[in-house]
Design an enzyme around this catalytic site. Structure first.
Site, short mmCIF file in Angstrom:
data_model
loop_
_atom_site.label_atom_id
_atom_site.label_comp_id
_atom_site.label_asym_id
_atom_site.label_seq_id
_atom_site.Cartn_x
_atom_site.Cartn_y
_atom_site.Cartn_z
N ASP A 10 -21.96 29.19 18.58
CA ASP A 10 -20.36 29.49 17.64
C ASP A 10 -20.75 31.03 18.16
OD1 ASP A 10 -20.18 28.32 14.61
OD2 ASP A 10 -19.72 31.22 15.59
N SER A 60 -6.06 18.91 12.01
CA SER A 60 -5.54 18.96 11.39
C SER A 60 -4.36 17.99 10.98
CB SER A 60 -5.29 20.45 10.53
OG SER A 60 -4.40 20.62 9.58
N TYR A 102 -1.06 27.97 13.89
CA TYR A 102 -2.15 27.21 13.82
C TYR A 102 -2.87 25.66 13.99
CZ TYR A 102 -5.55 24.89 11.10
OH TYR A 102 -6.91 23.63 11.32
N LYS A 131 -3.79 22.74 16.78
CA LYS A 131 -4.18 21.78 16.69
C LYS A 131 -3.38 20.07 17.86
CE LYS A 131 -7.73 23.02 13.83
NZ LYS A 131 -9.21 22.87 15.06
C1 WQD Z 1 -2.63 24.54 -1.32
C2 WQD Z 1 -2.13 24.71 -1.91
C3 WQD Z 1 -0.89 26.57 -1.85
C4 WQD Z 1 -3.60 29.53 -2.48
C5 WQD Z 1 -5.20 24.05 4.06
C6 WQD Z 1 -5.70 24.87 5.36
C7 WQD Z 1 -5.38 24.19 6.52
C8 WQD Z 1 -5.72 22.66 6.74
C9 WQD Z 1 -4.86 22.41 5.83
C10 WQD Z 1 -7.53 21.76 7.83
C11 WQD Z 1 -0.83 24.80 -1.41
C12 WQD Z 1 -1.06 26.94 -3.19
C13 WQD Z 1 -3.75 28.05 -2.73
C14 WQD Z 1 -3.66 30.38 -3.94
C15 WQD Z 1 -1.99 28.60 -4.04
N1 WQD Z 1 -6.81 22.55 6.09
N2 WQD Z 1 -2.59 27.71 -2.99
N3 WQD Z 1 -2.43 29.80 -4.79
O1 WQD Z 1 -2.17 25.31 2.59
O2 WQD Z 1 -2.54 22.81 2.14
O3 WQD Z 1 -3.36 24.29 4.19
O4 WQD Z 1 -5.42 22.91 4.27
O5 WQD Z 1 -7.38 22.57 8.70
O6 WQD Z 1 -5.79 24.35 7.96
O7 WQD Z 1 -5.03 25.96 5.59
O8 WQD Z 1 -4.29 25.00 2.19
O9 WQD Z 1 -5.33 26.07 0.38
O10 WQD Z 1 -3.56 27.30 1.27
O11 WQD Z 1 -3.18 25.26 -0.26
O12 WQD Z 1 -0.85 28.23 -4.82
O13 WQD Z 1 -3.70 31.38 -4.10
O14 WQD Z 1 -2.59 25.33 -3.26
O15 WQD Z 1 0.53 27.01 -2.41
O16 WQD Z 1 0.41 24.73 -2.10
P1 WQD Z 1 -2.89 23.93 2.75
P2 WQD Z 1 -3.99 26.00 0.74
#
Ligand code: WQD
Length: 340
Positions: free
Chosen positions: A32, A125, A150, A154
């Protein structure tokens, strides 16, 4: 015992997977560069398992150092977690993401070719799917352009792995994570954002504990039951256990193809408001949130078809959204008491 290289092993999913590997008796080598994690995680891993993994601080973009590592250590399988993973940051700094996430992968695969190694697990992902009309989504779905650099690293990473495996003897598996959340029951390891997190679960727990004033729900005018986006939230320990099943599939030569892809989800979708309600019910804390504008790049709804992983890996997610929120809240409280 078999030696497993875990790149990014002091990170969130890497540390939880290292715990499961050590508990199953494997010897673990962590590489790491500590760009997004802390070395203290090693002590927590030892506290949980009674065993200390080998550790090497090294930048996987340094080809010479990567080659020297494999020249000096017998590695039976690699689980490659190390990558930058902030979706928003990748939009601002695409080349930083393409260089870091892809050069590190190429270096590892060149070492695999040079030393005739076998068994490579790639941390992928559900971001590779982009917006899909047919849900739940299975691994045979046609990929659309990911919403961020990002997600693109992947998708390209899976292609690099597939093309390399095709002309070599070794086998590999890509695991497509849906939305990981939660923490180990000991609250000794968990998601440790060194910079303010963008993903929902730590935003919820940081708001609840007062690290953040409030949080915004990004849009409630989507075509979903309550207007907020739907995701497949999966406990990080379930994800870690899937890696054990996948690496053993390769070590025991049970894989049916040289390159295989599996979704790691629960198969169930929850809206943002349902996730918030789950947190409030398990924590007893009323969350201070407001409804705001949609976030650019957000997929409206996505959840996994998990049949392939269930049948081929013999693995199924067991922990609920409530357990994700309960363990995440316990971890956030532990961090507050021990902000070291
Ligand atoms: C989830 C939901 C936001 C924050 C992530 C990772 C990506 C991949 C998949 C692994 C969305 C909503 C979020 C906030 C909100 N994982 N939200 N207010 O975008 O699905 O992607 O999981 O590789 O790398 O980024 O996850 O947790 O950012 O958002 O309303 O303050 O929560 O709009 O609908 P996302 P997230």
């Amino acid at each position: 015992m078999k030696n497993i290289l875990v790149t990014g092993g002091t990170g969130y999913i890497g540390s939880h997977t290292t715990v499961e590997l050590l508990n199953k008796g494997y010897d673990v080598f962590i590489i790491d560069n500590l760009s997004n994690s802390r070395k203290e995680v090693l002590n927590s891993i030892e506290k949980i398992t009674g065993r200390m993994p080998h550790f090497l601080q090294l930048d996987l973009c340094d080809r010479e150092k990567v080659m020297a590592f494999f020249a000096n250590n017998r590695i039976d399988a690699t689980i490659h977690f190390a990558a930058y993973k902030a979706v928003g940051e990748s939009v601002e700094h695409p080349l930083t993401y393409y260089r870091n996430n892809l050069v590190s992968l190429v270096n590892l695969l060149e070492a695999y070719e040079k030393y005739n190694l076998d068994n490579f697990l790639f941390s992928s992902s559900c971001s590779v799917y982009g917006d899909q009309s047919v849900l739940p989504i299975d691994e045979s779905a046609k990929l659309s352009k990911p919403e961020s650099p990002y997600g693109n690293t992947k998708q390209i990473g899976e292609e690099i792995l597939s093309d390399t495996i095709r002309v070599n003897k070794f086998s590999g598996i890509a695991l497509r994570y849906f939305n990981p959340g939660g923490a180990h029951e000991s609250a000794l390891i968990g998601e440790y954002p060194l910079s303010p997190p963008n993903n929902l679960v730590p935003v919820i727990t940081q708001t609840a504990i007062g690290k953040r004033e409030s949080m915004t729900v990004f849009g409630n005018d989507y075509d979903t039951p309550d207007g907020t986006c739907i995701r497949d939230y999966i406990h990080v320990v379930d994800i870690a256990k899937a890696h054990i099943a996948a690496v053993e599939r390769l070590l025991n030569k049970k894989n049916k193809n040289k390159f295989e892809i599996f979704n790691l989800g629960t198969g169930k979708g929850n809206t943002v408001l349902q996730a918030i309600q789950a947190f409030e019910s398990v924590s007893g804390v009323k969350l201070n949130y407001k409804i705001g504008e949609r976030r650019a790049g957000d997929v409206v709804k996505i959840w996994a078809d998990t049949k392939l992983a269930n049948t081929e890996l013999g693995w199924k997610a067991e922990l609920s959204l409530d357990e994700i929120m309960r363990s995440a809240w316990k971890w956030e409280n532990q961090l507050m008491n021990d902000p070291s």
